[in-house]
Design an enzyme around this catalytic site. Structure first.
Site, PDB file in Angstrom:
ATOM      1  N   TYR A 100      47.417  32.267  26.368  1.00 16.72           N
ATOM      2  CA  TYR A 100      48.095  32.767  27.645  1.00 16.72           C
ATOM      3  C   TYR A 100      49.156  31.965  28.185  1.00 16.72           C
ATOM      4  O   TYR A 100      50.388  32.285  28.177  1.00 16.72           O
ATOM      5  CB  TYR A 100      46.882  33.034  28.623  1.00 16.72           C
ATOM      6  N   THR A 112      57.656  47.567  34.159  1.00 16.93           N
ATOM      7  CA  THR A 112      56.771  47.617  32.946  1.00 16.93           C
ATOM      8  C   THR A 112      55.299  47.037  33.388  1.00 16.93           C
ATOM      9  O   THR A 112      55.285  46.443  34.342  1.00 16.93           O
ATOM     10  CB  THR A 112      57.344  47.152  31.671  1.00 16.93           C
ATOM     11  N   GLY A 113      54.472  47.811  32.878  1.00 21.21           N
ATOM     12  CA  GLY A 113      53.080  47.555  33.335  1.00 21.21           C
ATOM     13  C   GLY A 113      53.136  48.149  34.786  1.00 21.21           C
ATOM     14  O   GLY A 113      52.093  47.503  35.560  1.00 21.21           O
ATOM     15  N   ILE A 117      49.897  44.556  40.091  1.00 21.58           N
ATOM     16  CA  ILE A 117      51.067  43.918  40.666  1.00 21.58           C
ATOM     17  C   ILE A 117      52.417  44.857  40.385  1.00 21.58           C
ATOM     18  O   ILE A 117      53.320  45.217  41.281  1.00 21.58           O
ATOM     19  CB  ILE A 117      51.467  42.334  40.171  1.00 21.58           C
ATOM     20  N   GLY A 118      52.443  45.569  39.050  1.00 16.53           N
ATOM     21  CA  GLY A 118      53.387  46.522  38.697  1.00 16.53           C
ATOM     22  C   GLY A 118      53.284  47.596  39.488  1.00 16.53           C
ATOM     23  O   GLY A 118      54.406  48.278  40.162  1.00 16.53           O
ATOM     24  N   SER A 130      53.886  33.122  34.965  1.00 22.81           N
ATOM     25  CA  SER A 130      52.427  32.821  35.422  1.00 22.81           C
ATOM     26  C   SER A 130      52.472  31.238  35.800  1.00 22.81           C
ATOM     27  O   SER A 130      53.184  30.573  35.329  1.00 22.81           O
ATOM     28  CB  SER A 130      51.403  33.059  34.590  1.00 22.81           C
ATOM     29  N   THR A 163      51.650  50.601  36.247  1.00 24.63           N
ATOM     30  CA  THR A 163      50.745  51.874  36.572  1.00 24.63           C
ATOM     31  C   THR A 163      49.575  51.389  37.160  1.00 24.63           C
ATOM     32  O   THR A 163      48.720  52.009  37.770  1.00 24.63           O
ATOM     33  CB  THR A 163      50.151  52.589  35.385  1.00 24.63           C
TER      34      THR A 163
END
Length: 249
Positions: free
Chosen positions: A150, A12-13, A18-19, A137, A15
């Protein structure tokens, strides 16, 4: 090497940042990949980079209803899933007095709620064995000013890696986490309102890293490959911290 030969992986993510680098590494290791994203330009670029065999989906990580659509697309294309790297997320920072309820809810929806229900939606299609890796994170461990929301989302995500590892081990599903420190990605280029603010924030963050540099996406991707592969078969409910020494020195 082909450590992920004949494996199917969802990122996921996937594009950008890191993904996308993880998707590239998975393909290099022999996996078939599905990636998700929301930005049309990034989706098109990811399809170009990853090639025609990759399935690139538009999916909002914070939309609970959309998670079943992702699982359905995985099942329709590949039948089962061996690896899920839950990487999509946002990093919004600000002092406590500036936060609104809407912004709070958005961060938790994208960073915690959506991924949780994606795991739920994927359970029927996950292979036996399977590996889930959550991208948390180093902020889950730090008391960095301005990061209250966050950091809270990432601490929740890290807790999820630990609790789900115990809940799903009976199904031979390993759940683990990677916790990056600062990595130069498009996400970090949006921390400020202007290029000058971005540069200033970037310099301030870099000064806190004992190694004196940002991490590289490939360094995080390599850790994800390890946890996803049979080489990481004895890792369960664990966290790999890659932060240049921020939390320990």
């Amino acid at each position: 090497m082909a450590r992920l030969s004949n494996k199917t992986a969802l990122i996921t993510g996937g594009t950008s940042g890191i993904g996308l680098e993880t998707a590239r590494r998975f393909i290099e290791e022999g996996a078939r990949v599905i990636v998700t994203g929301t930005n049309p330009d990034n989706i098109a670029e990811a399809q170009r980079v990853l090639g025609p065999d990759a399935l690139v989906l538009k999916a909002d990580a914070g939309d609970v209803a959309a998670q079943k659509g992702v699982a359905d697309a995985v099942k329709a294309r590949f039948g089962t899933l061996d690896i899920a790297f839950l990487n999509a997320g946002i990093a919004d920072f600000g002092p406590v007095e500036q936060w609104t309820e809407a912004a709070f809810d958005r961060s938790f929806a994208i960073n915690v709620k959506g991924p949780y229900f994606l795991v739920q939606a994927l359970l029927p299609v996950l292979a036996n064995p399977a590996s889930i890796v959550l991208n948390t994170s180093i902020n889950a461990h730090l008391g960095m000013p301005g990061s209250s929301i966050y950091a809270a989302t990432k601490a929740a995500f890290l807790s999820m890696a630990r609790t789900l590892s115990g809940e799903l081990v009976g199904r031979d599903i390993r759940v683990n986490a990677v916790s990056p420190g600062p990595v130069r990605t498009p996400l970090h280029d949006r921390l400020g309102s202007t290029p000058e603010e971005n540069a200033a924030i970037g310099d301030a963050i870099k000064a806190q890293i004992p190694l004196g540099r940002y991490g590289h996406s490939k360094e995080i991707a390599d850790a994800v490959v390890f946890l996803a592969s049979d080489e990481g078969g004895f890792a369960l409910g664990t966290e790999i911290i890659l932060d240049g020494g921020m939390a320990t020195l």
